[in-house]
Design an enzyme around this catalytic site. Structure first.
Site, PDB file in Angstrom:
ATOM      1  N   ASP A 384      15.663 -30.008  61.000  1.00 46.53           N
ATOM      2  CA  ASP A 384      15.954 -28.477  60.580  1.00 46.53           C
ATOM      3  C   ASP A 384      14.468 -27.962  60.217  1.00 46.53           C
ATOM      4  OD1 ASP A 384      18.730 -29.368  60.915  1.00 46.53           O
ATOM      5  OD2 ASP A 384      18.910 -29.286  58.838  1.00 46.53           O
TER       6      ASP A 384
HETATM    7  P1  NAP Z   1      16.860 -33.419  59.047  1.00 48.86           P
HETATM    8  O1  NAP Z   1      16.787 -31.993  59.389  1.00 48.86           O
HETATM    9  O2  NAP Z   1      17.756 -33.837  58.151  1.00 48.86           O
HETATM   10  O3  NAP Z   1      16.490 -34.491  60.457  1.00 48.86           O
HETATM   11  C1  NAP Z   1      16.160 -35.697  60.352  1.00 48.86           C
HETATM   12  C2  NAP Z   1      15.956 -36.235  61.637  1.00 48.86           C
HETATM   13  O4  NAP Z   1      15.542 -37.526  61.479  1.00 48.86           O
HETATM   14  C3  NAP Z   1      17.451 -36.482  62.426  1.00 48.86           C
HETATM   15  O5  NAP Z   1      17.573 -35.393  63.326  1.00 48.86           O
HETATM   16  C4  NAP Z   1      17.426 -38.011  62.736  1.00 48.86           C
HETATM   17  O6  NAP Z   1      17.685 -37.873  64.154  1.00 48.86           O
HETATM   18  C5  NAP Z   1      16.001 -38.364  62.558  1.00 48.86           C
HETATM   19  N1  NAP Z   1      15.799 -39.827  62.152  1.00 48.86           N
HETATM   20  C6  NAP Z   1      16.571 -40.363  61.156  1.00 48.86           C
HETATM   21  N2  NAP Z   1      16.369 -41.675  60.938  1.00 48.86           N
HETATM   22  C7  NAP Z   1      15.164 -41.988  61.781  1.00 48.86           C
HETATM   23  C8  NAP Z   1      14.481 -43.151  62.092  1.00 48.86           C
HETATM   24  N3  NAP Z   1      14.571 -43.995  61.523  1.00 48.86           N
HETATM   25  N4  NAP Z   1      13.377 -42.730  63.074  1.00 48.86           N
HETATM   26  C9  NAP Z   1      13.324 -41.728  63.431  1.00 48.86           C
HETATM   27  N5  NAP Z   1      13.906 -40.529  63.371  1.00 48.86           N
HETATM   28  C10 NAP Z   1      14.929 -40.509  62.469  1.00 48.86           C
HETATM   29  O7  NAP Z   1      15.373 -33.630  58.327  1.00 48.86           O
HETATM   30  P2  NAP Z   1      14.282 -32.440  58.014  1.00 48.86           P
HETATM   31  O8  NAP Z   1      13.859 -31.883  59.118  1.00 48.86           O
HETATM   32  O9  NAP Z   1      13.279 -33.240  57.021  1.00 48.86           O
HETATM   33  O10 NAP Z   1      15.121 -31.313  57.183  1.00 48.86           O
HETATM   34  C11 NAP Z   1      15.606 -31.721  55.815  1.00 48.86           C
HETATM   35  C12 NAP Z   1      17.031 -30.746  55.423  1.00 48.86           C
HETATM   36  O11 NAP Z   1      17.476 -31.432  54.286  1.00 48.86           O
HETATM   37  C13 NAP Z   1      16.872 -29.380  55.650  1.00 48.86           C
HETATM   38  O12 NAP Z   1      17.940 -28.924  56.203  1.00 48.86           O
HETATM   39  C14 NAP Z   1      16.981 -29.296  54.174  1.00 48.86           C
HETATM   40  O13 NAP Z   1      17.394 -27.766  53.815  1.00 48.86           O
HETATM   41  C15 NAP Z   1      17.853 -30.153  53.823  1.00 48.86           C
HETATM   42  N6  NAP Z   1      17.590 -30.525  52.145  1.00 48.86           N
HETATM   43  C16 NAP Z   1      16.444 -30.838  51.623  1.00 48.86           C
HETATM   44  C17 NAP Z   1      16.218 -31.102  50.274  1.00 48.86           C
HETATM   45  C18 NAP Z   1      14.861 -31.363  49.647  1.00 48.86           C
HETATM   46  O14 NAP Z   1      14.782 -31.125  48.594  1.00 48.86           O
HETATM   47  N7  NAP Z   1      13.836 -31.878  50.343  1.00 48.86           N
HETATM   48  C19 NAP Z   1      17.616 -30.905  49.535  1.00 48.86           C
HETATM   49  C20 NAP Z   1      18.827 -30.560  50.000  1.00 48.86           C
HETATM   50  C21 NAP Z   1      18.828 -30.402  51.571  1.00 48.86           C
HETATM   51  P3  NAP Z   1      18.197 -39.104  65.113  1.00 48.86           P
HETATM   52  O15 NAP Z   1      19.478 -39.518  64.432  1.00 48.86           O
HETATM   53  O16 NAP Z   1      18.224 -38.803  66.598  1.00 48.86           O
HETATM   54  O17 NAP Z   1      17.080 -40.384  64.865  1.00 48.86           O
END
Ligand code: NAP
Length: 457
Positions: A384
């Site tokens: 994301d």
């Molecule tokens: P993300 O959008 O959740 O995407 C994570 C990606 O990691 C997935 O598409 C997954 O694809 C891949 N993945 C998972 N395990 C893996 C592994 N072992 N090896 C390689 N790839 C792996 O993560 P993000 O880009 O960090 O975004 C964070 C999201 O969380 C945002 O939407 C944000 O708004 C939300 N959020 C964050 C917080 C905060 O405080 N940080 C709090 C609440 C919500 P595959 O399954 O294909 O591997």
């Protein structure tokens, strides 16, 4: 004032200064470790000072409390980094439980003789404390997958919650106007305990960090109210710092996700999203050797980590690859999105654990201008936070969320296991762009293999 009281107030003053300095230290990764040590020293000063409180005549219960607290606290500190969000939720529950138990005990001991102002503060303390206890326990259970992580909703839920909230507030007001009638007090406390559960069950597990930071803020305000009741300055100062910093953090997290607090609390977010993003083209898979050559001949490489780096525990592997690239004279930087991962500072903590130098960590606003001059942007389990739809598609569910613009780099390599979506559940057009190559596999294994491959180039 007696000598003991002077000593007590002096330690509280020192503790308060240390808390402020600790919080200041936490504002930058460079000084964060020092900030934690200062804050812990502040807490030690406050506890030691309190031991000299003139009203303490028997240390046996305190010693027992210390032993029980240490027996729970030490193992809790040993949990892996990935379990840190639920561990933090449990800490909030304990802190809030302490505040509400003190409030209940104060009322049981002094009753209506406390007077209107103290009773008002005590009521707030018990209400905020009680709902934080149960809310935090539900948050911890959802994050630990002890209960369903997706939102639990039912018809008329918001009316039930509103009804309970109004009953709680009415009991509070009735109790203030009829101070001797303890029934109102206990109805208020009971409603607050149940309200904490009902408030958090409709929120998805992935939104829990925002909720926890908000509950943290409630726990802080509850402690500040306890300080008013007990006439304890350090509790007022520490509680207020905690209350407002938690609140500011919640707002910052919502901003970085382009959401409002009301949307997080009442939006039932976290439900699987059905809306699809229009994407064209096909994902292009790249080989390990191809990526190794790109990296080995680059001038600048930017790593953009996300939640997948945390689940794969790939932070040490990326550091090793970074070292190998640096030895070849390549400039290595890390672009950190404020909400990458699942809790604030998630990426910073993991990379610090792997001893990645702070000077290589760049915030989103610092790294974005560097993207056009970056040869290879390596996305490690992020989705994301690098989704260009947030910038380009006003109809996207995440439209307006600031992103790290990896698609502006000369080449993008995405490390992920397969076609899994991110937290938002949206398709990511980045993966379909001609500039992007997909390197499938667990991030840790891919990075380890890449390090070896680069060494052979
Ligand atoms: P993300 O959008 O959740 O995407 C994570 C990606 O990691 C997935 O598409 C997954 O694809 C891949 N993945 C998972 N395990 C893996 C592994 N072992 N090896 C390689 N790839 C792996 O993560 P993000 O880009 O960090 O975004 C964070 C999201 O969380 C945002 O939407 C944000 O708004 C939300 N959020 C964050 C917080 C905060 O405080 N940080 C709090 C609440 C919500 P595959 O399954 O294909 O591997």
């Amino acid at each position: 004032m007696s000598h003991a009281q002077y000593f007590l107030e002096a330690t509280y003053l020192i503790a308060s200064c240390l808390f402020v300095l600790g919080l200041k230290g936490l504002s930058h990764p460079d000084s964060a470790r020092r900030g934690m040590i200062l804050a812990a020293a502040g807490m030690a000063a406050a506890v030691i000072g309190t031991l000299f409180h003139p009203d303490i005549h028997n240390y046996i219960y305190i010693a027992i409390g210390l032993m029980v607290g240490s027996a729970i606290g030490i193992p809790m500190a040993m949990v892996p980094m990935t379990a840190m969000p639920q561990r933090t939720a449990l800490s909030h529950a304990f802190g809030a439980m302490a505040a509400s138990m003190v409030g209940i005990a104060e009322y049981v001991i002094h009753g209506s003789s406390l007077g209107g102002i103290k009773m008002g503060a005590l009521g707030l303390e018990v209400m905020l404390g009680s709902l934080t206890v149960t809310g935090s326990l539900i948050a911890a259970a959802k994050l630990q997958e002890l209960m369903r992580g997706t939102p639990i909703t039912y018809r008329g839920q918001q009316f039930v919650n509103l009804g309970l909230f109004l009953t709680m507030i009415t009991s509070f007001v009735l109790w203030l106007t009829h101070p001797a009638d303890a029934h109102y007090f206990y109805v208020m406390a009971g409603c607050a305990f149940i309200f904490g559960v009902l408030l958090v069950i409709p929120i998805g597990a992935a939104d829990m960090p925002v909720v926890m930071s908000l509950l943290n803020s409630y726990a802080g305000l509850s402690s500040a109210a306890t300080g008013f009741v007990l006439g304890n300055n350090v509790l007022i100062i520490a509680g207020t710092l905690d209350g407002f910093s938690g609140f500011i953090l919640s707002i910052l997290m919502c901003k970085a996700m382009n959401r409002s607090i009301t949307n997080v609390l009442f939006g039932g977010f976290g439900t699987p999203v059905t809306a699809e993003t229009a994407v064209s083209g096909a994902m292009r898979e790249v080989s390990m050797d191809d990526v190794a050559v790109q990296l080995a001949y680059a001038n600048q490489v930017v790593f953009v980590p996300g939640y997948g780096m945390a689940t794969a525990q790939a932070q040490h592997a990326v550091r090793e690859l970074g070292n190998v690239l640096e030895e070849r004279g390549i400039s290595v930087k890390y672009g950190i999105h404020p909400v990458a991962g699942r809790m604030p500072g998630h990426m910073n903590v993991l990379l610090a654990e792997a001893n990645v130098p702070y000077s290589q960590l760049y915030e989103m606003d610092q790294i974005n201008p560097e993207m056009p001059s970056t040869d290879v942007a390596v996305v490690i389990g992020a989705n994301d936070v690098v989704n260009p739809d947030a910038r380009d598609n006003p109809k996207s569910l995440i439209a307006g969320m600031p992103i790290i613009e990896v698609d502006k780099a000369k080449s993008v390599v995405v490390l992920k296991r397969g076609k899994g979506k991110g937290f938002s559940g949206l398709e990511n057009p980045l993966f379909f762009k001609p500039v992007t190559g997909m390197l499938y596999g667990d991030a840790k294994s891919s990075l380890t293999a890449l390090t070896q491959a680069v060494q052979k180039v």
